[in-house]
Design an enzyme around this catalytic site. Structure first.
Site, PDB file in Angstrom:
ATOM      1  N   ARG A 193       0.811  -1.223   0.000  1.00 24.04           N
ATOM      2  CA  ARG A 193       0.000   0.000   0.000  1.00 24.04           C
ATOM      3  C   ARG A 193       0.845   1.274   0.000  1.00 24.04           C
ATOM      4  O   ARG A 193       2.033   1.240   0.330  1.00 24.04           O
ATOM      5  CB  ARG A 193      -0.917  -0.004   1.219  1.00 24.04           C
ATOM      6  CG  ARG A 193      -0.169   0.051   2.532  1.00 24.04           C
ATOM      7  CD  ARG A 193      -1.120   0.019   3.715  1.00 24.04           C
ATOM      8  NE  ARG A 193      -0.361   0.062   4.951  1.00 24.04           N
ATOM      9  CZ  ARG A 193      -0.897   0.082   6.158  1.00 24.04           C
ATOM     10  NH1 ARG A 193      -2.204   0.031   6.301  1.00 24.04           N
ATOM     11  NH2 ARG A 193      -0.135   0.129   7.228  1.00 24.04           N
ATOM     12  N   ASN A 228      -4.849   7.770   4.472  1.00 23.54           N
ATOM     13  CA  ASN A 228      -4.415   7.159   5.726  1.00 23.54           C
ATOM     14  C   ASN A 228      -2.941   7.446   5.965  1.00 23.54           C
ATOM     15  O   ASN A 228      -2.098   7.129   5.116  1.00 23.54           O
ATOM     16  CB  ASN A 228      -4.631   5.640   5.680  1.00 23.54           C
ATOM     17  CG  ASN A 228      -4.415   4.992   7.025  1.00 23.54           C
ATOM     18  OD1 ASN A 228      -5.201   5.183   7.948  1.00 23.54           O
ATOM     19  ND2 ASN A 228      -3.329   4.256   7.164  1.00 23.54           N
ATOM     20  N   GLU A 229      -2.661   8.077   7.079  1.00 26.66           N
ATOM     21  CA  GLU A 229      -1.281   8.347   7.490  1.00 26.66           C
ATOM     22  C   GLU A 229      -0.419   8.859   6.323  1.00 26.66           C
ATOM     23  O   GLU A 229       0.606   8.253   5.979  1.00 26.66           O
ATOM     24  CB  GLU A 229      -0.651   7.093   8.112  1.00 26.66           C
ATOM     25  CG  GLU A 229      -1.300   6.721   9.436  1.00 26.66           C
ATOM     26  CD  GLU A 229      -0.594   5.590  10.157  1.00 26.66           C
ATOM     27  OE1 GLU A 229       0.187   4.860   9.524  1.00 26.66           O
ATOM     28  OE2 GLU A 229      -0.828   5.426  11.368  1.00 26.66           O
ATOM     29  N   CYS A 277       9.970  11.490  -9.011  1.00 27.02           N
ATOM     30  CA  CYS A 277       9.546  11.289 -10.404  1.00 27.02           C
ATOM     31  C   CYS A 277       9.709  12.589 -11.195  1.00 27.02           C
ATOM     32  O   CYS A 277       9.952  13.647 -10.624  1.00 27.02           O
ATOM     33  CB  CYS A 277       8.109  10.772 -10.461  1.00 27.02           C
ATOM     34  SG  CYS A 277       6.865  12.028 -10.140  1.00 27.02           S
ATOM     35  N   CYS A 291       9.320  11.680  -3.257  1.00 30.92           N
ATOM     36  CA  CYS A 291       9.082  11.112  -4.579  1.00 30.92           C
ATOM     37  C   CYS A 291      10.022  11.864  -5.519  1.00 30.92           C
ATOM     38  O   CYS A 291      10.170  13.073  -5.416  1.00 30.92           O
ATOM     39  CB  CYS A 291       7.638  11.300  -5.020  1.00 30.92           C
ATOM     40  SG  CYS A 291       7.352  10.595  -6.667  1.00 30.92           S
ATOM     41  N   GLU A 317      -6.728   5.497  15.593  1.00 29.25           N
ATOM     42  CA  GLU A 317      -6.328   4.107  15.790  1.00 29.25           C
ATOM     43  C   GLU A 317      -5.691   4.034  17.169  1.00 29.25           C
ATOM     44  O   GLU A 317      -4.805   4.825  17.480  1.00 29.25           O
ATOM     45  CB  GLU A 317      -5.304   3.665  14.737  1.00 29.25           C
ATOM     46  CG  GLU A 317      -5.848   3.681  13.328  1.00 29.25           C
ATOM     47  CD  GLU A 317      -4.808   3.249  12.293  1.00 29.25           C
ATOM     48  OE1 GLU A 317      -3.800   2.624  12.664  1.00 29.25           O
ATOM     49  OE2 GLU A 317      -5.005   3.568  11.115  1.00 29.25           O
TER      50      GLU A 317
END
Ligand code: GAL
Ligand code: ZN
Length: 645
Positions: free
Chosen positions: A103, A141-142, A150, A148, A298
Site C-alpha cells: 500500500r 491514511n497516514e 519522479c 518522490c 487508531e
C-alpha cells in the site's frame, strides 16, 4: 467523548456484519471507522463504482445509532489503476519507479493519480451525501512526506524554487552553490534528489527545500481531497490521521485548513526496564497542533506485530488505561484498531480487540469497560486544560536535524520529550505548540534546539522574555538561517543577547556522558557540550571534566523583565528535572514533588469544577496522596478526581 472501533467489512464474510454490529452496539461502541483501504471494492473496474456492500454496513450502523467515520480509500489504489497508469507510482531516490505490491506507494503530484482520486472521492461523497450517520471524514491514511523523485515532482519542484527565489542568482546564493561547483546556470539543472549517494553528500539547503516541497505537496493533496468532500459535506468535520514517522508533513500546516487533528496512538507494550516512558508527549503535541481537542483514529488494542517480531501482549489495564490517558490529554474520540484481528493479509499478526478465534476475550471485556466508563464522563465534555507551560516544536528543525545528524544519538524530538517528561513528573500540564504560535498566557516557554531560524519565533521569544516570561533555550539554537546554512556569528547567534552568553567552541560527544555540577551536586548530560563564555549571564552549572572543566554548562540571564536559561549540553533526566523545578518555582506555578515515578496528572476545568486525571503509566501498584487521602493506583489505572473550585 466517544469510543469506537476500526472495522474492515471488506475482510469479512457478510454474514458476520450484522453480528458484529450487534456486538458493537451491546458493548457501547458509538463510532466506527471504515473504508480507508477499500478502493478496489468500491471501483473494481475503471469508472465502475459499487457502493452496495458499504451501504449495507453503513445502514446496519445507522440502525443502531452508531456514527460512521468514512475514509477516502486513496491510500491503496487498485492494481488496475497501477497497470493502466504506472506513472502514478512513487519514484524512489534510486530513480526507479516502485512496484505496486503493497500500500501507499503513489505520487501525490501525478496528474493521473489526482484525476482518479478526484473521481473516486467525488463519487463516494456524492453517494453518501444523504446517509444520516456520517460523523466525520478521514482523508487517505497516514499521509507521509517522503521523497518522490519522479519527473512530475522534479518539474513541480523547479516551479516551486522559481516561485520562491525568482532568479537563479538568488537560488545559487541561498544554496551556497559555490561549494563543489554547484551553481545552476539553467533552471533545468535543479533536480529531484535522485542518486545512490548517501543523503549526507547533498547540499543541505537544497535538501531542506525539497523536504519543504514534499511536505507542501502532501498538504496540497490532502486539501485537494478536503475541497471535494466539502462540496457534499459542508458541515461534517474533515480530518486526516497522522503518526510520528520519519517523513512527517508539517503538522501545523497540514491541519491548518482541516477541522480537527487526528492521530494513531500505539504506546509500546514493552515498558522500559528503568526510567520513564510517556507517550503522553505525542498526545500533548497533537493537542497543540490546532490548540484544541483531537481524535485518536487508531488505538492500541492487541499485540503489535507484522512490521516487526511480535511485541508482548497488551497488559491488563492498558486498553482501558491508555484509552483514558488519551482522553486526559484531549482526545474527544478514541477509535480502537481494530475490532477483530485480520485472518489474512500482511497485517494478520497486528492484533485487534478480538483475536483470530473470534472469541471475545480479556481485552474485549476491558474495552467494554472502557466504553462504560467513558459514557459516565459526559459531564466533563467541554472542560478546558489550562497550562502555564509551552514547549515549542518546529518541523523545519526536525527535518534539518534528520538531514544532518549532529552527533550520535542526538535527535530533535527527543529534546522536546526530555523536558516534557520533566514537567510531567511534577504533575504539570504542558502545551506543545508551534514555534510560531502565540505565546500569550504562558509563564514558561521551553524552546529546545531552535536550530533553523524562524524570524517570527526569534522575535516572539525575545518579546516574551523581555516582558517577563521565563524561557529555556538549549544547545544547537541559532545554528542555521532560514536556508539551512550556518550563521556567521558566535552561537547562539539570534539568541546571544537574550541568553547573555556566547558559545566559544563545542564538543560533539555522541552517546558519551558528561559530568556537570550544579549547586554542589553532580548531574549528567550527553551528546553535546557547548563551551560557554558568559557575557552578562550567571553560571548555574559547570562541566566537571575534559579541557573545559570549570566552564559554564548552564546559564541564566535577566533579560528585560524576564529570565532566560541556556543549557549547553543535553541534560539527562535528573538535570532536566532540576532545571524544570527551578523554572516552576520561579514562575510560581503549582507543582508537586511527591508523585511516584510514572504517575501522570492532568488537570481540566469546567464551570467551577476541576477534574484531575491521575494515571499510573506503569505495571506496578503506586500510592500517592490526593486531597489528604492515600490513593492506590493499580497498573495502568486512571482515577478521576473531581474538586469544586
Ligand atoms: C497504522 C496504519 C494501520 C495499521 C496499523 C497497525 O500505522 O494506519 O492501517 O497498519 O498501523 O500496523
Ligand atoms: Zn512524484
Amino acid at each position: 467523548m466517544k469510543i469506537g472501533v476500526d472495522y474492515y467489512p471488506e475482510h469479512w464474510d457478510r454474514t458476520l456484519w450484522r453480528q458484529d454490529a450487534d456486538l458493537m452496539k451491546k458493548s457501547g461502541v458509538e463510532l466506527v471507522r471504515m473504508a480507508e483501504f477499500a478502493w478496489s471494492k468500491m471501483e473494481p473496474e475503471e469508472g465502475i463504482f459499487d457502493f452496495a456492500w458499504l451501504d449495507e454496513v453503513v445502514e446496519l450502523f445507522a440502525g443502531r445509532e452508531i456514527g460512521v467515520i468514512l475514509c477516502t480509500p486513496t491510500n491503496c489504489p487498485p492494481l488496475w489503476l497501477y497497470e493502466k497508469y504506472p506513472e502514478v507510482l512513487l519514484t524512489g531516490r534510486d530513480g526507479r519507479r516502485q512496484k505496486p505490491a503493497v500500500r501507499g506507494h503513489r505520487c501525490y503530484n501525478a496528474p493521473r493519480y489526482r484525476e482518479r482520486v478526484e473521481l473516486m472521492v467525488r463519487k463516494m461523497a456524492e453517494h453518501y451525501q444523504d446517509a444520516g450517520n456520517i460523523a466525520a471524514w478521514q482523508i487517505d491514511n497516514e499521509v507521509e512526506a517522503g521523497s518522490c523523485c519522479c519527473d512530475v515532482c522534479a518539474e513541480k519542484f523547479r516551479e516551486w524554487v522559481k516561485n520562491k527565489y525568482d532568479t537563479l542568482e538568488a537560488v545559487n546564493q541561498a544554496y551556497h552553490n559555490d561549494v563543489w561547483s554547484g551553481s545552476y546556470s539553467a533552471w533545468s539543472q535543479i533536480p529531484a534528489p535522485v542518486g545512490n549517494y548517501p543523503i549526507t553528500q547533498y547540499n543541505p539547503a537544497y535538501l531542506l527545500d525539497y523536504q519543504r516541497f514534499m511536505s507542501e505537496s502532501t498538504i496540497d493533496y490532502v486539501e485537494f481531497q478536503a475541497g471535494i468532500l466539502r462540496e457534499y459535506f459542508p458541515d461534517t468535520p474533515i480530518t486526516t490521521n497522522t503518526w510520528f514517522c520519519e517523513h512527517m508533513p508539517d503538522f501545523y500546516k497540514l491541519f491548518d485548513k482541516l477541522d480537527f487533528c487526528s492521530y494513531d496512538n500505539y504506546p509500546a507494550t514493552k515498558l522500559p526496564e528503568e526510567g520513564y516512558y510517556s507517550h503522553a508527549f505525542h498526545l500533548d503535541l497533537i493537542r497543540g497542533v490546532k490548540r484544541k481537542n483531537f481524535w485518536v483514529m487508531e488505538q492500541l488494542s492487541g499485540t503489535p506485530g507484522c512490521w516487526m517480531p511480535m511485541a508482548p501482549t497488551v497488559r491488563p489495564g492498558m486498553i482501558k488505561g491508555y484509552g483514558l490517558q488519551a482522553i486526559a490529554h484531549g482526545a474527544d474520540a478514541v477509535i480502537n484498531f481494530r475490532f477483530r484481528s485480520a485472518t489474512g493479509g500482511a497485517e494478520m499478526f497486528w492484533h485487534g480487540l478480538i483475536d483470530h478465534s473470534n472469541v471475545p476475550g480479556r481485552r474485549y471485556a476491558e474495552f467494554e469497560e472502557l466504553c462504560r466508563t467513558v459514557k459516565a464522563m459526559r459531564h466533563m465534555e467541554g472542560a478546558v486544560m489550562q497550562s502555564g507551560v509551552a514547549l515549542l516544536c518546529g518541523f523545519e528543525s526536525e527535518y534539518a536535524f534528520r538531514l544532518q545528524l549532529q552527533t550520535e544519538g542526538f535527535y530533535y524530538m527527543e529534546q522536546l520529550q526530555a523536558f516534557h517528561a520533566a514537567f510531567t513528573s511534577f504533575g504539570v500540564n504542558v502545551d506543545i505548540i508551534s514555534q510560531e504560535a502565540d505565546l500569550s498566557g504562558y509563564r514558561i516557554v521551553v524552546a529546545p534546539v531552535m536550530y533553523v531560524r524562524s524570524q517570527k519565533a526569534v522575535e516572539q521569544l525575545h518579546s516574551f522574555a523581555y516582558n517577563g516570561g521565563i524561557v529555556m533555550l538549549t544547545t544547537r539554537s541559532g545554528v542555521k538561517d532560514e536556508n539551512n546554512n550556518c550563521i556567521m556569528r558566535p552561537l547562539p547567534a539570534d539568541y546571544a543577547d537574550m541568553t547573555g552568553c556566547l558559545v566559544e567552541e563545542y564538543d560533539a560527544v555522541g552517546n558519551g556522558k558528561v559530568a556537570v555540577e550544579m549547586d554542589g551536586k553532580d548531574y549528567e548530560g550527553t551528546h553535546w557540550c557547548d563551551i560557554i563564555r558568559t557575557e552578562c549571564a550567571e553560571t548555574l552549572a559547570v562541566y566537571k571534566e575534559d579541557f573545559y572543566a570549570g566552564k559554564p554548562a548552564v546559564t541564566r540571564n535577566l533579560y528585560g523583565k524576564g529570565v532566560v536559561y541556556y543549557t549547553g549540553t543535553v541534560g539527562l533526566p535528573a538535570l532536566c528535572r532540576k532545571l524544570t523545578e527551578r523554572m516552576l518555582e520561579q514562575a510560581a506555578l503549582p507543582y508537586r514533588t511527591d508523585l511516584p515515578q510514572c504517575v501522570e496528572v492532568t488537570t481540566w476545568e469546567k464551570e467551577g469544577k476541576q477534574f484531575l486525571f491521575v494515571f499510573n503509566n506503569d505495571q506496578t501498584v503506586k500510592n500517592c496522596l490526593f486531597d489528604g487521602e492515600q490513593t492506590e493506583l493499580q497498573p495502568f489505572e486512571m482515577k478521576i478526581l473531581e474538586r469544586t473550585l
